[in-house]
Scaffold this active site. Structure first.
Site, short mmCIF file in Angstrom:
data_model
loop_
_atom_site.label_atom_id
_atom_site.label_comp_id
_atom_site.label_asym_id
_atom_site.label_seq_id
_atom_site.Cartn_x
_atom_site.Cartn_y
_atom_site.Cartn_z
CG ASN A 9 -1.59 64.96 72.60
OD1 ASN A 9 -2.15 64.75 71.50
ND2 ASN A 9 -0.24 64.72 72.51
CE LYS A 11 0.23 61.45 73.88
NZ LYS A 11 1.33 61.05 74.74
CG HIS A 95 4.21 65.25 72.09
ND1 HIS A 95 4.83 64.05 72.01
CD2 HIS A 95 3.43 65.65 72.81
CE1 HIS A 95 4.21 63.71 73.03
NE2 HIS A 95 3.19 64.49 73.58
CD GLU A 97 4.06 60.73 72.29
OE1 GLU A 97 3.07 60.93 71.69
OE2 GLU A 97 3.76 60.05 73.42
CD GLU A 167 3.82 66.53 76.91
OE1 GLU A 167 2.88 66.21 77.54
OE2 GLU A 167 4.07 66.24 75.95
N GLY A 173 3.19 58.42 79.40
CA GLY A 173 2.31 57.24 79.03
C GLY A 173 2.92 56.17 80.12
CB SER A 213 1.63 60.10 84.11
OG SER A 213 2.14 58.96 83.20
N GLY A 234 -2.70 63.40 78.21
CA GLY A 234 -2.61 62.29 76.80
C GLY A 234 -3.61 61.40 77.46
N GLY A 235 -3.44 60.03 77.92
CA GLY A 235 -4.26 59.13 78.28
C GLY A 235 -5.35 59.27 79.08
P1 13P Z 1 0.04 61.16 79.29
O1 13P Z 1 -0.76 61.76 79.84
O2 13P Z 1 -0.75 59.73 78.45
O3 13P Z 1 1.32 60.45 79.89
O4 13P Z 1 0.66 61.82 77.95
C1 13P Z 1 1.22 62.91 78.06
C2 13P Z 1 1.58 63.68 76.83
O5 13P Z 1 2.25 63.30 75.97
C3 13P Z 1 0.77 64.70 76.38
O6 13P Z 1 1.11 65.30 75.42
#
Ligand code: 13P
Length: 252
Positions: A9, A11, A95, A97, A167, A173, A213, A234-235
């Site tokens: 992802n 983002k 999600h 967010e 999640e 994050g 994470s 994510g990251g």
């Molecule tokens: P991180 O892996 O950066 O924590 O993000 C997770 C996420 O929100 C994937 O959708």
């Protein structure tokens, strides 16, 4: 055992040209693993260009969101029909967010899940508790509410048509991951809920993936858990070496 699914992802990161460069750099490491599915979810504007690269490599394209109507006067929105036309297989819905910054509630998420299924997209329904909810012992209550809101009245022919992403919001994050055992506890709970509604046979085929994470140094332990069938990253999915190690989980 369902086929493991690893989803990147991205983002709101990468312009179109940056996204194409990144996916091309990743390809040599991604296409050599036939026994798992890998999907990349770039920003909307990069779906078309990234999709071309992924398709040639047999990898999947995913969108990060969508609206539930097929078309109409909905300025700024993207429909499931448009995503299918671009070759998307998956769409991330609900999600945290989107729930946190854009006010999406369970009702809206549920409409999106219905619409995605109707249009032949595989929804990745995201659920997860905040730190406060966990500390107050409300994790299972929150997950159950989000699950019921997300897929009320859904009928599936096969479990492969739906993915659930657990999640925990406090792990996104932040560098704080759920312990594999704590994540398994919630994944097991989700599997149980799915079994009650859809029957055990279908529920066993549904991928329940973990996000929050996920990194090269914790992916092996997470993926060793019985009900963790993949990862939403994510990251670490923005870094070629990290993502390559994650999709190669369980190997040296
Ligand atoms: P991180 O892996 O950066 O924590 O993000 C997770 C996420 O929100 C994937 O959708």
């Amino acid at each position: 055992m369902p086929t493991p699914l690893i989803v990147a992802n991205w983002k709101m990161h990468k312009t179109v040209s940056e996204a194409v460069d990144l996916v091309q750099e990743m390809l040599p490491d991604l296409r050599v693993i036939p026994e798992i599915q890998v999907a990349v979810a770039p920003p909307f504007v990069a779906l078309s260009a990234v999709g071309v690269v992924l398709r040639e490599a047999g990898l999947f394209l995913a969108a990060q969101n969508m609206f539930w109507e097929q078309e109409g006067a909905y300025t700024g929105e993207i429909s499931p029909v448009m995503l299918r036309d671009l070759g998307c297989r998956f769409v991330i819905l609900g999600h945290s967010e989107r729930r946190q910054y854009f006010g999406e509630g369970d009702g809206e998420v549920g409409r999106k899940v219905h619409s995605a299924l109707q249009e032949g997209l595989v929804p990745i329904l995201c659920v997860g508790e905040t730190l406060g909810e966990r500390e107050y012992g409300k994790t299972f209550e929150v997950i159950e509410r989000q699950m019921r809101g997300g897929f009320e009245d859904i009928v599936l022919d096969s479990g492969e048509e739906l993915v659930i992403a657990y999640e925990p919001v406090w792990a996104i994050g932040t560098g704080k991951t759920s312990s594999p055992e704590a994540a398994q506890e919630v994944h097991g709970f989700i599997r149980g809920l799915l079994g009650n509604v859809l029957g055990e046979k279908v529920s066993e085929k549904i991928r329940i993936i973990y996000g929050g994470s996920v990194k090269p140094d914790n992916v092996d332990a997470l993926m060793a858990m019985k009900d963790i069938n993949g990862a939403l990253v994510g990251g670490a999915s923005l870094d070629v070496d990290s993502f390559s190690r994650i999709v190669n989980f369980g190997r040296d």
